[in-house]
Design an enzyme around this catalytic site. Structure first.
Site, PDB file in Angstrom:
ATOM      1  N   ASN A 154      -8.795  -3.406  -5.870  1.00  0.00           N
ATOM      2  CA  ASN A 154      -7.884  -3.856  -6.930  1.00  0.00           C
ATOM      3  C   ASN A 154      -8.153  -5.263  -7.455  1.00  0.00           C
ATOM      4  O   ASN A 154      -7.771  -5.565  -8.584  1.00  0.00           O
ATOM      5  CB  ASN A 154      -6.424  -3.681  -6.500  1.00  0.00           C
ATOM      6  CG  ASN A 154      -6.062  -4.524  -5.309  1.00  0.00           C
ATOM      7  OD1 ASN A 154      -6.908  -4.847  -4.484  1.00  0.00           O
ATOM      8  ND2 ASN A 154      -4.813  -4.898  -5.205  1.00  0.00           N
ATOM      9  N   GLY A 230      -7.046  -4.412   2.547  1.00  0.00           N
ATOM     10  CA  GLY A 230      -6.938  -3.014   2.126  1.00  0.00           C
ATOM     11  C   GLY A 230      -5.641  -2.431   2.648  1.00  0.00           C
ATOM     12  O   GLY A 230      -4.663  -3.146   2.882  1.00  0.00           O
ATOM     13  N   SER A 231      -5.658  -1.130   2.872  1.00  0.00           N
ATOM     14  CA  SER A 231      -4.411  -0.460   3.259  1.00  0.00           C
ATOM     15  C   SER A 231      -4.131  -0.651   4.752  1.00  0.00           C
ATOM     16  O   SER A 231      -5.052  -0.859   5.559  1.00  0.00           O
ATOM     17  CB  SER A 231      -4.500   1.023   2.906  1.00  0.00           C
ATOM     18  OG  SER A 231      -5.623   1.585   3.528  1.00  0.00           O
ATOM     19  N   GLU A 250      -5.424  -8.370   5.830  1.00  0.00           N
ATOM     20  CA  GLU A 250      -4.567  -8.613   4.656  1.00  0.00           C
ATOM     21  C   GLU A 250      -4.223  -7.233   4.100  1.00  0.00           C
ATOM     22  O   GLU A 250      -5.094  -6.570   3.515  1.00  0.00           O
ATOM     23  CB  GLU A 250      -5.332  -9.408   3.592  1.00  0.00           C
ATOM     24  CG  GLU A 250      -5.647 -10.832   3.973  1.00  0.00           C
ATOM     25  CD  GLU A 250      -4.462 -11.775   3.757  1.00  0.00           C
ATOM     26  OE1 GLU A 250      -3.399 -11.323   3.308  1.00  0.00           O
ATOM     27  OE2 GLU A 250      -4.630 -12.965   4.059  1.00  0.00           O
ATOM     28  N   LEU A 251      -2.969  -6.787   4.266  1.00  0.00           N
ATOM     29  CA  LEU A 251      -2.657  -5.377   3.999  1.00  0.00           C
ATOM     30  C   LEU A 251      -1.559  -5.223   2.939  1.00  0.00           C
ATOM     31  O   LEU A 251      -1.335  -6.117   2.156  1.00  0.00           O
ATOM     32  CB  LEU A 251      -2.295  -4.709   5.332  1.00  0.00           C
ATOM     33  CG  LEU A 251      -3.318  -4.966   6.455  1.00  0.00           C
ATOM     34  CD1 LEU A 251      -2.816  -4.470   7.796  1.00  0.00           C
ATOM     35  CD2 LEU A 251      -4.670  -4.347   6.127  1.00  0.00           C
ATOM     36  N   CYS A 284      -1.142  -5.857  -4.258  1.00  0.00           N
ATOM     37  CA  CYS A 284      -0.411  -5.728  -2.993  1.00  0.00           C
ATOM     38  C   CYS A 284       0.954  -6.387  -3.091  1.00  0.00           C
ATOM     39  O   CYS A 284       1.821  -6.103  -2.273  1.00  0.00           O
ATOM     40  CB  CYS A 284      -1.226  -6.328  -1.872  1.00  0.00           C
ATOM     41  SG  CYS A 284      -1.943  -7.891  -2.325  1.00  0.00           S
ATOM     42  N   GLU A 378       4.569   1.986   0.097  1.00  0.00           N
ATOM     43  CA  GLU A 378       3.962   1.164  -0.950  1.00  0.00           C
ATOM     44  C   GLU A 378       3.532   2.108  -2.080  1.00  0.00           C
ATOM     45  O   GLU A 378       2.665   2.960  -1.872  1.00  0.00           O
ATOM     46  CB  GLU A 378       2.740   0.443  -0.376  1.00  0.00           C
ATOM     47  CG  GLU A 378       2.021  -0.397  -1.396  1.00  0.00           C
ATOM     48  CD  GLU A 378       0.761  -1.065  -0.841  1.00  0.00           C
ATOM     49  OE1 GLU A 378       0.034  -0.444  -0.040  1.00  0.00           O
ATOM     50  OE2 GLU A 378       0.502  -2.208  -1.234  1.00  0.00           O
TER      51      GLU A 378
HETATM   52  P1  NAP Z   1      -8.419   1.048   1.390  1.00  0.00           P
HETATM   53  O1  NAP Z   1      -8.526   2.474   1.031  1.00  0.00           O
HETATM   54  O2  NAP Z   1      -7.851   0.702   2.713  1.00  0.00           O
HETATM   55  O3  NAP Z   1      -9.898   0.472   1.242  1.00  0.00           O
HETATM   56  C1  NAP Z   1     -10.176  -0.904   1.435  1.00  0.00           C
HETATM   57  C2  NAP Z   1     -11.607  -1.052   1.900  1.00  0.00           C
HETATM   58  O4  NAP Z   1     -11.738  -0.468   3.193  1.00  0.00           O
HETATM   59  C3  NAP Z   1     -12.625  -0.356   1.001  1.00  0.00           C
HETATM   60  O5  NAP Z   1     -13.798  -1.134   0.943  1.00  0.00           O
HETATM   61  C4  NAP Z   1     -12.869   0.946   1.745  1.00  0.00           C
HETATM   62  O6  NAP Z   1     -14.128   1.522   1.471  1.00  0.00           O
HETATM   63  C5  NAP Z   1     -12.817   0.443   3.184  1.00  0.00           C
HETATM   64  N1  NAP Z   1     -12.593   1.470   4.191  1.00  0.00           N
HETATM   65  C6  NAP Z   1     -11.902   2.631   4.073  1.00  0.00           C
HETATM   66  N2  NAP Z   1     -11.947   3.310   5.245  1.00  0.00           N
HETATM   67  C7  NAP Z   1     -12.678   2.562   6.118  1.00  0.00           C
HETATM   68  C8  NAP Z   1     -13.087   2.717   7.472  1.00  0.00           C
HETATM   69  N3  NAP Z   1     -12.746   3.780   8.195  1.00  0.00           N
HETATM   70  N4  NAP Z   1     -13.846   1.737   8.033  1.00  0.00           N
HETATM   71  C9  NAP Z   1     -14.196   0.653   7.326  1.00  0.00           C
HETATM   72  N5  NAP Z   1     -13.846   0.455   6.040  1.00  0.00           N
HETATM   73  C10 NAP Z   1     -13.077   1.386   5.444  1.00  0.00           C
HETATM   74  O7  NAP Z   1      -7.583   0.223   0.301  1.00  0.00           O
HETATM   75  P2  NAP Z   1      -7.715   0.251  -1.290  1.00  0.00           P
HETATM   76  O8  NAP Z   1      -7.125   1.519  -1.778  1.00  0.00           O
HETATM   77  O9  NAP Z   1      -9.082  -0.143  -1.710  1.00  0.00           O
HETATM   78  O10 NAP Z   1      -6.765  -0.963  -1.649  1.00  0.00           O
HETATM   79  C11 NAP Z   1      -5.398  -0.850  -1.761  1.00  0.00           C
HETATM   80  C12 NAP Z   1      -4.689  -1.397  -0.540  1.00  0.00           C
HETATM   81  O11 NAP Z   1      -5.098  -2.734  -0.299  1.00  0.00           O
HETATM   82  C13 NAP Z   1      -3.193  -1.463  -0.762  1.00  0.00           C
HETATM   83  O12 NAP Z   1      -2.539  -1.073   0.409  1.00  0.00           O
HETATM   84  C14 NAP Z   1      -2.949  -2.947  -1.042  1.00  0.00           C
HETATM   85  O13 NAP Z   1      -1.658  -3.391  -0.783  1.00  0.00           O
HETATM   86  C15 NAP Z   1      -3.959  -3.573  -0.144  1.00  0.00           C
HETATM   87  N6  NAP Z   1      -4.270  -4.936  -0.592  1.00  0.00           N
HETATM   88  C16 NAP Z   1      -3.838  -5.995   0.168  1.00  0.00           C
HETATM   89  C17 NAP Z   1      -4.075  -7.296  -0.256  1.00  0.00           C
HETATM   90  C18 NAP Z   1      -3.649  -8.484   0.538  1.00  0.00           C
HETATM   91  O14 NAP Z   1      -4.189  -9.567   0.303  1.00  0.00           O
HETATM   92  N7  NAP Z   1      -2.725  -8.369   1.462  1.00  0.00           N
HETATM   93  C19 NAP Z   1      -4.764  -7.495  -1.450  1.00  0.00           C
HETATM   94  C20 NAP Z   1      -5.179  -6.395  -2.184  1.00  0.00           C
HETATM   95  C21 NAP Z   1      -4.940  -5.114  -1.738  1.00  0.00           C
HETATM   96  P3  NAP Z   1     -14.321   2.677   0.361  1.00  0.00           P
HETATM   97  O15 NAP Z   1     -13.939   2.048  -0.937  1.00  0.00           O
HETATM   98  O16 NAP Z   1     -15.760   2.987   0.460  1.00  0.00           O
HETATM   99  O17 NAP Z   1     -13.410   3.788   0.761  1.00  0.00           O
END
Ligand code: NAP
Length: 475
Positions: A154, A230-231, A250-251, A284, A378
């Protein structure tokens, strides 16, 4: 692939590498291919760790690291418009938000450069105890080692910047795995750092299957820290699996905001309408739950809903678009099904709730119950729920009634209410008379509960990515 689409190789050990296999990057708006990237697997991830290890065997002094970071700022400035368009193309982010992201990445690099130059330890007051008498002691801050960085879709530029600029400031080499849907901005940053004089191996970018690359980062003992955004599900699992590493997370959040009846309701309505729907709610800290004091509720709704209906929904590449697509069809179907669950459960849809073309219209839901997904989980989409409360204690209890704890906010003219909320909201950050979507990049930013275990922002991330070593001298 369209003639204008970008083709990118991976950066490993200072070389731009092809793998024979490609990963298409598609516009979430049109579905067109906007780029393709060489696809990495476990072998490339391992080669990246080898390169990072080699790089760290010849440490870079802080002034050189700071110089590279400052030159990268200049590189982003030079290509600002192109970079914003690339963010918009790969993430479907409205151009005006993408421009803000590009500017914020410059700020992130600038603060990282400052941190590189002032990275220092402390003097320990040794004669403060009998045991320390006759000794002098100080601490050094040493790089933690190779950092594995994993970033979400994002904020494909600025959240990558928060990871790689801070790691370089700390003196650590990085293996970065950006989100597969949005890898182009990360590779542009790598190109800019490379042009700024970053020696081989200090930054390696591998794009490909998350589990394969993630497994290498988790299992290779040379990777000493994993920094993940990420999530929550993915993040906490990684931490469990990498028990002997530092894993900073950071989730997500289900961001609440309290609007007290003494607040400036015009200000609250306009700030919240903008911040609940920017990038279609895919931040997020996008405003998701708005709690308004009963005596001001009707007045707030009267102001808020028309502002939401005025938001321009459409092509993210257009300058006046406020709300574009969500990242993919799965996300769209999930969000629509959550809206439907609320509708069927008796909630009232005050705005949106349906599609404009393929895009979800900004949606405002009233009378949702706490068990509905739009309240509990979320949403990560263009949806807010409105509810009313009697007392501030009730509002705080509603806001805290979530497994998340990233940021929350309150609008009020009452100083006591504001400070009481700041103390009692269980979140990493609380905004007062500002939407909780606000973030400046030097702030300590991060969550409690399911939202994470760290603070990002260069000064704080550098602390996480360095180890303190105490040096004791007998006088
Ligand atoms: P995501 O599905 O968790 O993916 C984040 C990253 O993790 C991607 O690079 C993804 O790779 C990777 N990933 C997925 N499964 C993995 C595994 N088993 N092992 C290692 N890496 C893995 O999250 P998203 O949909 O991209 O982002 C949205 C989430 O991020 C929301 O929950 C949001 O709130 C959170 N977020 C938090 C912050 C903060 O600063 N707190 C900021 C922004 C976003 P692939 O893309 O290849 O699947």
């Amino acid at each position: 692939m369209a003639a204008t689409a970008t083709e990118r190789k991976l950066l490993i050990g200072g070389e731009w590498v092809e793998t024979g296999d490609w990963l298409d990057v598609r516009s979430p708006y049109s579905g067109d291919i906007v780029g393709r990237v060489a696809k990495a697997g476990a072998a490339e991830a391992k080669a990246a760790v080898d390169a990072a290890e080699k790089a760290m065997s010849d440490p870079l002094p802080a002034h050189k690291r700071a110089e590279i970071l400052v030159k990268t700022v200049a590189g982003i400035a030079r290509r600002h418009d192109e970079i914003a368009r690339q963010i918009s193309a790969e993430a479907g982010k409205p151009l005006k938000a993408a421009k803000v992201e590009a500017s914020r990445a410059m700020s992130t690099y600038t603060f990282a450069a400052v941190e590189a130059r002032k990275l220092a330890g402390d003097v320990v007051p040794m004669d403060a105890s009998q045991a320390g008498e006759g000794k002098l002691a100080f601490t050094l801050r040493e790089p933690i080692g190779i950092v594995g960085a994993i970033s979400p879709f994002n904020f494909p530029l600025n959240l990558v910047a928060h990871k790689i600029a801070a790691a370089l400031a700390a003196g650590c080499a990085v293996v970065l795995k950006p989100a597969s849907q949005t890898p182009l901005s990360a590779l542009t940053l790598a190109e800019l750092e490379h042009e700024a004089g970053l020696p081989p191996g200090w930054l390696n970018v591998v794009v490909g299957p998350a589990s394969e690359i993630g497994d290498v980062l988790v299992e290779d003992e040379r990777v000493r820290a994993i920094t993940f955004t990420g999530s929550s599900g993915v993040g906490w699992k990684l931490r469990e699996r990498a028990a002997r590493k530092k894993v900073v997370l950071e989730l997500g959040n289900a961001t609440p905001v309290i609007v007290h009846s003494d607040a400036d309701l015009d200000e609250a309505a306009s700030k919240l309408a903008a911040n609940a729907f920017s990038f279609a709610g895919q931040s997020c800290i996008s405003v998701q739950r708005i709690y308004v004091q009963k005596s001001g509720y009707d007045e707030f709704v009267k102001r808020f809903v028309p502002l939401v209906e005025d938001l321009v929904v459409g092509d993210p590449a257009e300058e006046d678009t406020d709300v574009g697509p969500v990242i993919d069809e799965d996300a769209r179907e999930r969000i629509l099904s959550w809206i439907q669950e609320a509708r069927e459960g008796g909630a009232e849809i005050l705005a949106g709730g349906d599609l404009e073309g393929d895009l979800i219209r900004p949606t405002v839901i009233a009378n949702a119950t706490l068990d509905m997904k739009v309240c509990r989980e979320e949403v990560f989409g263009p949806v807010v729920v409105l509810d009313s409360y009697e007392s501030l204690d009730d509002a705080v209890a509603l806001a805290n009634g979530t497994r998340y704890g990233l940021q929350a906010g309150i609008f009020t003219a009452d100083l006591r209410a504001a400070l009481k909320a700041a103390k009692s909201l269980e979140f990493g950050g609380v905004t007062i008379n500002e939407a909780p979507t606000f973030r400046a990049d030097q702030m300590p930013y991060g969550g409690v509960k399911d939202s994470g275990n760290t603070r990002e922002g260069p000064a704080y991330a550098v602390r996480e990515l360095t180890e303190e070593r105490v040096v004791v001298i007998d006088l």
